[in-house]
Scaffold this active site. Structure first.
Site, mmCIF file in Angstrom:
data_model
loop_
_atom_site.group_PDB
_atom_site.id
_atom_site.type_symbol
_atom_site.label_atom_id
_atom_site.label_comp_id
_atom_site.label_asym_id
_atom_site.label_seq_id
_atom_site.Cartn_x
_atom_site.Cartn_y
_atom_site.Cartn_z
ATOM 1 N N ARG A 81 -4.384 -10.125 -19.850
ATOM 2 C CA ARG A 81 -5.336 -9.782 -20.918
ATOM 3 C C ARG A 81 -4.736 -8.868 -21.966
ATOM 4 O O ARG A 81 -5.314 -8.692 -23.034
ATOM 5 C CB ARG A 81 -6.624 -9.209 -20.322
ATOM 6 C CG ARG A 81 -6.427 -7.955 -19.500
ATOM 7 C CD ARG A 81 -7.659 -7.664 -18.649
ATOM 8 N NE ARG A 81 -8.849 -7.556 -19.475
ATOM 9 C CZ ARG A 81 -9.071 -6.546 -20.318
ATOM 10 N NH1 ARG A 81 -8.196 -5.579 -20.429
ATOM 11 N NH2 ARG A 81 -10.174 -6.505 -21.027
ATOM 12 N N PRO B 71 0.819 -1.222 0.000
ATOM 13 C CA PRO B 71 0.000 0.000 0.000
ATOM 14 C C PRO B 71 0.853 1.273 0.000
ATOM 15 O O PRO B 71 0.341 2.352 -0.272
ATOM 16 C CB PRO B 71 -0.852 -0.112 1.261
ATOM 17 C CG PRO B 71 -0.368 -1.298 2.004
ATOM 18 C CD PRO B 71 0.595 -2.069 1.165
ATOM 19 N N GLU C 100 2.813 -7.235 8.969
ATOM 20 C CA GLU C 100 2.983 -5.784 8.851
ATOM 21 C C GLU C 100 3.816 -5.413 7.633
ATOM 22 O O GLU C 100 3.921 -4.247 7.270
ATOM 23 C CB GLU C 100 3.627 -5.208 10.123
ATOM 24 C CG GLU C 100 2.782 -5.353 11.366
ATOM 25 C CD GLU C 100 1.342 -4.885 11.172
ATOM 26 O OE1 GLU C 100 1.153 -3.725 10.771
ATOM 27 O OE2 GLU C 100 0.413 -5.692 11.398
ATOM 28 N N ASP D 170 -11.406 -0.808 -23.979
ATOM 29 C CA ASP D 170 -11.656 -0.824 -22.543
ATOM 30 C C ASP D 170 -11.663 0.556 -21.922
ATOM 31 O O ASP D 170 -11.076 1.486 -22.445
ATOM 32 C CB ASP D 170 -10.564 -1.634 -21.835
ATOM 33 C CG ASP D 170 -10.788 -3.114 -21.982
ATOM 34 O OD1 ASP D 170 -11.940 -3.529 -22.168
ATOM 35 O OD2 ASP D 170 -9.792 -3.854 -21.905
HETATM 36 CL CL1 6GU Z 1 -0.338 -3.960 -3.250
HETATM 37 N N1 6GU Z 1 -0.819 -4.794 -0.789
HETATM 38 C C1 6GU Z 1 -1.481 -4.761 0.357
HETATM 39 N N2 6GU Z 1 -1.139 -5.568 1.347
HETATM 40 N N3 6GU Z 1 -2.508 -3.929 0.587
HETATM 41 C C2 6GU Z 1 -2.836 -3.120 -0.399
HETATM 42 C C3 6GU Z 1 -2.187 -3.106 -1.636
HETATM 43 C C4 6GU Z 1 -1.160 -3.972 -1.803
HETATM 44 N N4 6GU Z 1 -2.758 -2.176 -2.422
HETATM 45 C C5 6GU Z 1 -3.722 -1.635 -1.701
HETATM 46 N N5 6GU Z 1 -3.776 -2.197 -0.484
#
Ligand code: 6GU
Length: 243
Positions: A154, A89, A116, A169
């Protein structure tokens, strides 16, 4: 193209990719997908892959060495250079341009963290880029990796039965997709727009373009800045904004 996934649950990604367009791309040999489990590279009777964070705090952190050995095994399985992507994230938000960039490579390795996260020294030593799939928290990188595998698969030549579908798309060209209709023409929920039945391909293309512009303006005006717009598009947008 080849995608290696380093994950404590490699079967999860293989299952996600086993159906539909991704499954077909793999069957057709357009994409090969290989999982690598850091647990197979862990030591001791317990095969530990994580430990408590220095400095305290909740959760666990993935150990450097099992991950590093899994990555080394994956690298060594194919002589071609590989782009190593850590699903996190904290990463750069993925968009269709980012997917295209990855899809054009010969090899990509997706690293999935759990707990974590992973020890930062592993990230600094092995990872080329961190990628996020959106501003929300997942319990691990696996679902995100499955998303990336699907979006890449895809785009491989021959993966879609109709070669034109990828260009049509949402997001290709930077706009949202237009609405679609199929049979029956008349239904208690409404009638198919007349223009789509007209057989006039120029009028149909014009209508679809306007629908795409309208939807993008209403739902995702932020996309308009980055979209490839013609003068006619700009006039249409001005008119839609007035109306
Ligand atoms: Cl790539 N990994 C994780 N653990 N949580 C996320 C993410 C990735 N993208 C958004 N939330």
């Amino acid at each position: 193209m080849r995608i290696d996934v380093v994950s404590l649950f490699p079967e999860f990604i293989a299952q996600c990719a086993a159906f539909g367009v991704t499954g077909r791309a793999i069957e057709r040999g357009l994409l090969s997908l290989q999982g690598w489990n850091p647990r197979d590279h862990a030591e001791g009777n317990y095969r530990r892959v994580d430990d408590r964070p220095f400095g305290g705090g909740p959760g666990m952190v993935m150990l450097v060495d099992p991950l590093r050995r899994a990555i080394a095994a994956a690298r060594a399985a194919d002589p071609r250079p590989v782009r190593v992507v850590y699903m996190s994230p904290q990463g750069r938000p993925l968009d269709q341009a980012g997917v295209r960039e990855l899809a054009g490579r010969e090899r990509v390795m997706l690293l999935c963290g759990r707990y974590e996260g992973v020890d930062e020294r592993l990230v600094r030593a092995e990872v080329d880029e961190e990628v996020s799939i959106g501003d929300y928290v997942l319990s691990g990188g696996e679902l995100a990796a499955a998303v990336v595998v699907d979006a890449i698969a895809r785009l491989q030549d021959g993966a879609l039965n109709d070669a034109g579908s990828a260009e049509q798309d949402s997001f290709e060209g930077g706009l949202l997709d237009c609405p679609h209709y199929t049979r029956p023409v008349e239904h208690e929920l409404g009638k198919v727009p007349d223009v789509l039945l007209s057989g006039n391909h120029a009028e149909i293309a014009k209508w679809r373009r306007e629908q795409s512009l309208r939807r993008t303006l209403e739902r995702r005006p932020d996309l308009l800045d980055g979209a490839a717009l013609t003068e006619a598009d700009r006039r249409t947008l001005d008119r839609l904004r007035q109306g």
